[in-house]
Design a protein around this motif. Sequence first.
Motif, PDB file in Angstrom:
ATOM      1  N   ASN A 270      54.922  64.384 -57.398  1.00  0.00           N
ATOM      2  CA  ASN A 270      56.111  65.218 -57.575  1.00  0.00           C
ATOM      3  C   ASN A 270      56.111  66.404 -56.616  1.00  0.00           C
ATOM      4  O   ASN A 270      55.123  66.654 -55.918  1.00  0.00           O
ATOM      5  CB  ASN A 270      56.180  65.722 -59.027  1.00  0.00           C
ATOM      6  CG  ASN A 270      56.173  64.588 -60.030  1.00  0.00           C
ATOM      7  OD1 ASN A 270      56.860  63.590 -59.850  1.00  0.00           O
ATOM      8  ND2 ASN A 270      55.383  64.729 -61.093  1.00  0.00           N
ATOM      9  N   ASP A 271      57.219  67.142 -56.601  1.00  0.00           N
ATOM     10  CA  ASP A 271      57.355  68.304 -55.709  1.00  0.00           C
ATOM     11  C   ASP A 271      56.229  69.314 -55.882  1.00  0.00           C
ATOM     12  O   ASP A 271      55.775  69.936 -54.921  1.00  0.00           O
ATOM     13  CB  ASP A 271      58.702  69.006 -55.947  1.00  0.00           C
ATOM     14  CG  ASP A 271      59.861  68.236 -55.331  1.00  0.00           C
ATOM     15  OD1 ASP A 271      59.681  67.675 -54.234  1.00  0.00           O
ATOM     16  OD2 ASP A 271      60.934  68.177 -55.945  1.00  0.00           O
TER      17      ASP A 271
ATOM     18  N   PRO B  55      57.507  63.021 -52.699  1.00  0.00           N
ATOM     19  CA  PRO B  55      58.695  63.843 -52.897  1.00  0.00           C
ATOM     20  C   PRO B  55      59.441  64.164 -51.601  1.00  0.00           C
ATOM     21  O   PRO B  55      60.528  64.738 -51.630  1.00  0.00           O
ATOM     22  CB  PRO B  55      58.126  65.125 -53.524  1.00  0.00           C
ATOM     23  CG  PRO B  55      56.735  65.218 -52.973  1.00  0.00           C
ATOM     24  CD  PRO B  55      56.257  63.798 -52.862  1.00  0.00           C
ATOM     25  N   LYS B  56      58.845  63.790 -50.464  1.00  0.00           N
ATOM     26  CA  LYS B  56      59.460  64.077 -49.165  1.00  0.00           C
ATOM     27  C   LYS B  56      59.624  62.798 -48.349  1.00  0.00           C
ATOM     28  O   LYS B  56      58.924  61.812 -48.569  1.00  0.00           O
ATOM     29  CB  LYS B  56      58.578  65.057 -48.371  1.00  0.00           C
ATOM     30  CG  LYS B  56      58.380  66.406 -49.044  1.00  0.00           C
ATOM     31  CD  LYS B  56      57.496  67.306 -48.180  1.00  0.00           C
ATOM     32  CE  LYS B  56      57.313  68.673 -48.817  1.00  0.00           C
ATOM     33  NZ  LYS B  56      56.479  69.571 -47.963  1.00  0.00           N
TER      34      LYS B  56
ATOM     35  N   LYS C  51      60.908  57.437 -48.850  1.00  0.00           N
ATOM     36  CA  LYS C  51      59.998  58.237 -49.667  1.00  0.00           C
ATOM     37  C   LYS C  51      58.920  57.375 -50.335  1.00  0.00           C
ATOM     38  O   LYS C  51      57.987  57.907 -50.928  1.00  0.00           O
ATOM     39  CB  LYS C  51      60.774  59.008 -50.744  1.00  0.00           C
ATOM     40  CG  LYS C  51      61.643  60.125 -50.190  1.00  0.00           C
ATOM     41  CD  LYS C  51      62.294  60.913 -51.323  1.00  0.00           C
ATOM     42  CE  LYS C  51      63.122  62.083 -50.783  1.00  0.00           C
ATOM     43  NZ  LYS C  51      63.738  62.862 -51.885  1.00  0.00           N
TER      44      LYS C  51
END
Length: 251
Positions: free
Chosen positions: A28-29, A207-208, A225
């Motif tokens: 996750n971020d 997340p990117k 992603k």
Amino acid sequence: MKLYKLLSFSFLLSTLTSCTFTENITINDNGTGKFSVDMDGSSLMAMAGDQMTQQMGAEAKKEIDSSFTFKQLFEAKKDSIAKLSPEVQKELKKLENFVVNTKMSSEKKEFLMTLSSDFKNVNEMQDILQTLSVLQQLEKGGNASSPFGSNFGNNNSKLSYTYDGKKFSRKAVIDTKKLAEKAKDSAPDMSKMIFASSNYILKYHFPKKIKKVSNPNALFSEDRKTITIQYPFTDYMDNPDKLNFDVEFEK
């Protein structure tokens, strides 16, 4: 269903048939995420019909959707664990929060097993697959203790993951000492025969957007992603460093 009966059958099926193992990581971020390994033995479920009946009796006719944590398993085996060395007990503790989910249907020819855990940082997952091989010490002969069999995770390497928001790395380093010990072992290596037609898939979601991956065989999702890389299971066992790769992300 008793936990050990379920684990015993999962090992039986995995040794009789070809399976697909998928190692999943979702980050996750904020750097937290989920790690899981899925074993799919559905394609050859029909081949294990007789063995399934022998191992599980009337249970074989039921559809199963069962979950348990290793913490529950360890509680049931606490007396045996207390007799193990402090080092082994420490390794087992790493697995406490892992959940084992099994879906099985003889009618639908379905057998799926997932081993999963959340993490606060992907670095927490260092050597987690190798830790599975410690489970066999819970019982004499121990094959039934591990959901995926005693060979899984025991590929003579140390695996680590790193992620800093700019790069991700999966790196297995060969343990030359263990490799030398294995070379001295005159016993036949059954894992090569058992898993000769199985596959090991890496599927990681970030997340990117991904700028580039060091492995040329990586497949990208439409949003760039997620990457998927497939290997023969024998590569995972015999050449674990072949599964190493680095990912760079777009700024």
